[in-house]
Design a protein around this motif. Structure first.
Motif, PDB file in Angstrom:
ATOM      1  N   LEU A   1       7.345 -39.532   7.074  1.00  0.00           N
ATOM      2  CA  LEU A   1       8.034 -39.064   5.872  1.00  0.00           C
ATOM      3  C   LEU A   1       6.946 -38.755   4.845  1.00  0.00           C
ATOM      4  O   LEU A   1       6.349 -39.674   4.283  1.00  0.00           O
TER       5      LEU A   1
ATOM      6  N   SER B   1       6.890 -33.498  -0.350  1.00  0.00           N
ATOM      7  CA  SER B   1       8.017 -33.684  -1.273  1.00  0.00           C
ATOM      8  C   SER B   1       8.278 -32.457  -2.126  1.00  0.00           C
ATOM      9  O   SER B   1       7.357 -31.690  -2.433  1.00  0.00           O
TER      10      SER B   1
ATOM     11  N   TYR C   1       3.827 -53.297  -3.227  1.00  0.00           N
ATOM     12  CA  TYR C   1       4.159 -51.866  -3.254  1.00  0.00           C
ATOM     13  C   TYR C   1       3.612 -51.167  -1.987  1.00  0.00           C
ATOM     14  O   TYR C   1       2.456 -51.367  -1.611  1.00  0.00           O
TER      15      TYR C   1
ATOM     16  N   ARG D   1       9.475 -46.817  -3.744  1.00  0.00           N
ATOM     17  CA  ARG D   1      10.650 -46.666  -4.637  1.00  0.00           C
ATOM     18  C   ARG D   1      11.119 -48.074  -5.015  1.00  0.00           C
ATOM     19  O   ARG D   1      12.283 -48.453  -4.790  1.00  0.00           O
TER      20      ARG D   1
ATOM     21  N   GLY E   1       3.538 -43.231  -5.758  1.00  0.00           N
ATOM     22  CA  GLY E   1       2.346 -42.463  -5.422  1.00  0.00           C
ATOM     23  C   GLY E   1       2.672 -41.122  -4.819  1.00  0.00           C
ATOM     24  O   GLY E   1       3.840 -40.791  -4.582  1.00  0.00           O
TER      25      GLY E   1
HETATM   26  C1  LIG Z   1       3.835 -43.033  -1.824  1.00  0.00           C
HETATM   27  C2  LIG Z   1       5.126 -42.745  -2.013  1.00  0.00           C
HETATM   28  O1  LIG Z   1       5.828 -41.896  -1.209  1.00  0.00           O
HETATM   29  C3  LIG Z   1       5.246 -41.319  -0.065  1.00  0.00           C
HETATM   30  C4  LIG Z   1       4.597 -40.047  -0.395  1.00  0.00           C
HETATM   31  C5  LIG Z   1       5.246 -38.841  -0.236  1.00  0.00           C
HETATM   32  C6  LIG Z   1       4.571 -37.554  -0.655  1.00  0.00           C
HETATM   33  O2  LIG Z   1       3.464 -37.609  -1.176  1.00  0.00           O
HETATM   34  O3  LIG Z   1       5.148 -36.475  -0.474  1.00  0.00           O
HETATM   35  C7  LIG Z   1       6.506 -38.792   0.357  1.00  0.00           C
HETATM   36  C8  LIG Z   1       7.092 -39.903   0.851  1.00  0.00           C
HETATM   37  C9  LIG Z   1       6.360 -41.163   0.956  1.00  0.00           C
HETATM   38  O4  LIG Z   1       5.771 -41.277   2.185  1.00  0.00           O
HETATM   39  C10 LIG Z   1       5.914 -43.352  -3.128  1.00  0.00           C
HETATM   40  O5  LIG Z   1       7.108 -43.038  -3.241  1.00  0.00           O
HETATM   41  O6  LIG Z   1       5.350 -44.137  -3.891  1.00  0.00           O
END
Ligand SMILES: C=C(O[C@@H]1C=C(C(=O)O)C=C[C@H]1O)C(=O)O
Length: 467
Positions: free
Chosen positions: A290, A293, A405, A425, A439
């Motif tokens: 996953l 984003s 975290y 989250r 992050g």
């Molecule tokens: C690191 C986080 O999310 C991660 C980072 C993502 C990204 O950079 O696109 C997407 C989903 C997660 O694997 C977070 O939500 O703190």
């Protein structure tokens, strides 16, 4: 190894006693007793109200979409530890508890005791951090809900052959209480209005500079990907009520896993995570990549356009593929044969959408879930790649301790089934104080300002659910 016996439906305390006593007498070596009894379907938050509260040591997990939940309260056995062998040591502790345990299941109660675990992101944490680097406990009280069954499991140490009678009386009372509340609709008691008095985030300029540094490390060939987080601290007027937060989270993020870990000393780490690190059911390992984003759109057309752009964006695809390839390779190194598709799907959450690749592999019984977790954590979705260089970059560039975290939280049961979530989250709560981290993945083409927007979107979604 523990004996397993069944009893047909129990109607009274004397029937319970008549069932347990001979089983205990037949197993003089047993030091722990776990007793599983069938329940009607009930709301996991309502069950928690009977078993204790968020002030107790606990692990709570609920997936509203599939009606699966585990509510685990109070330790019947507990281990806190740290260091690079923490996953293996947790497994050794679980094996030792199972070897000394007698497990009894009444008819219809075919779900056994689980061991609840939380691991901090790094194997060691600063002395001031609230959470131990690794905690594993066998809950005194556990309610597990699946779509077709709900089971109470009570576990306790058997100090001598006489004292268990009092414990059994307590189990019977709690059992009756849970059966009674299953008939009633559940509602949390009204919460008093709360508000933020203070909010402070880690410096946006130092986050942007951190992103630039990661990009420079990538350009120099030392990193392929880095994940940097920001931290937000806030103080509310009144203590935050974790049960209320979980109730809101399960309504807002019904397709995520809602979780809460409490150390019984005033710290609660909770969240609504879309990311599963690894789960096992009936010999099948399930995990996922996953990463990548985009925001959700205001209209259906805008939302679809954003989703399509995400699926076609080479930077986001690269960020995602690094995670999928790492998981594939790690599982192969463990001797497994993972199945995954070449093209990621979209995983749409209420506030954000991600690229998503489901991954599955048959898991031999000899390979415990915790061994898989030890190799997968931290994936490049939350740390970067290569692992060691990415971890060093996080330590150097993030001006706070990650603590729990983005770390694994979850449970394994006596059959080797279980699930570990990635603790993103999320928020750490202590009374009226909270700390949130979020992050974003950085690869060539990442823009510091855009990463900042993405991280703040994640932080605000969580902050908005806390009061
Ligand atoms: C690191 C986080 O999310 C991660 C980072 C993502 C990204 O950079 O696109 C997407 C989903 C997660 O694997 C977070 O939500 O703190």
């Amino acid at each position: 190894m523990a004996a397993l016996s069944t009893a047909s439906s129990l109607q009274s305390f004397s029937e319970l006693l008549a069932w347990v006593r001979p089983a205990l007498e037949a197993t003089p070596t047993a030091r722990l007793l776990s007793l599983s009894l069938p329940l009607p379907r009930l709301d996991p938050l309502a069950a928690w109200g009977v078993l204790g509260s968020s002030r107790d040591r606990h692990y709570y997990q609920e997936r509203p979409a599939t009606q699966e939940a585990i509510v685990a309260v109070g330790p019947a056995a507990l281990l806190e530890l740290n260091g690079p062998q923490r996953f293996q040591q947790a497994q050794t502790f679980i094996n030792a508890c199972l070897a000394q345990g007698l497990r009894l299941q009444a008819e219809g109660a075919t779900l056994g005791p689980s061991f609840c675990c939380s691991f901090s992101f790094f194997e060691d944490v600063a002395g001031t951090a609230p959470a131990a680097p690794a905690t594993v406990f066998l809950p005194r009280w556990q309610v597990r809900c699946q779509a077709d069954r709900t089971v109470l499991t009570a576990s306790f140490a058997i100090a001598d052959r006489e004292s268990y009678r009092q414990r059994l009386e307590e189990v019977w009372q709690v059992y009756q209480h849970l059966r009674a509340i299953a008939q009633q609709p559940f509602q949390l008691p009204p919460l008093r209005p709360n508000r933020w008095l203070e909010q402070q985030s880690s410096d946006p300029q130092s986050f942007r500079a951190g992103v630039e540094t990661v990009l420079a490390e990538i350009a120099a060939g030392r990193l392929h990907k880095g994940v940097l987080a920001r931290c937000l601290e806030a103080i509310a007027e009144f203590a935050i009520v974790p049960e209320g937060v979980l109730d809101r989270l399960r309504q807002r993020f019904a397709d995520c896993a809602i979780f809460s870990c409490g150390d019984g000393r005033g710290s609660v780490f909770l969240g609504a995570t879309p990311e599963r690190l690894a789960a096992v059911e009936a010999g099948q390992l399930v995990t996922e990549a996953l990463a990548g984003s985009a925001p959700r759109g205001e209209t259906i057309a805008a939302d679809q356009a954003l989703g399509q752009a995400l699926q076609a964006n080479p930077k986001e695809l690269q960020e995602h593929q690094l995670v999928a390839q790492f998981i594939r390779q790690t599982l192969q190194e463990l001797g497994l044969e993972p199945h995954l598709s070449d093209r990621p799907q979209l995983r749409r959450l209420s506030n954000i959408q991600h690229l998503h690749t489901p991954i599955a592999a048959p898991l031999p019984a000899a390979l415990p879930l915790l061994d898989v977790v030890a190799q997968l954590h931290p994936t490049p979705a939350v740390a970067g790649l290569p692992k060691q260089a990415a971890e060093q970059a996080i330590r150097r560039l993030e001006p706070f301790e990650r603590s729990l975290y983005a770390a694994p939280v979850g449970w394994v049961d006596d059959q080797g089934n279980g699930e570990f979530l990635v603790g993103i989250r999320s928020a750490s709560i202590q009374g009226n104080r909270v700390r949130l981290c979020a992050g974003a993945g950085i690869v060539p083409g990442s823009q510091p300002d855009q990463e900042l927007v993405e991280v703040d979107l994640k932080l605000q979604a969580m902050l908005g659910a806390l009061i």
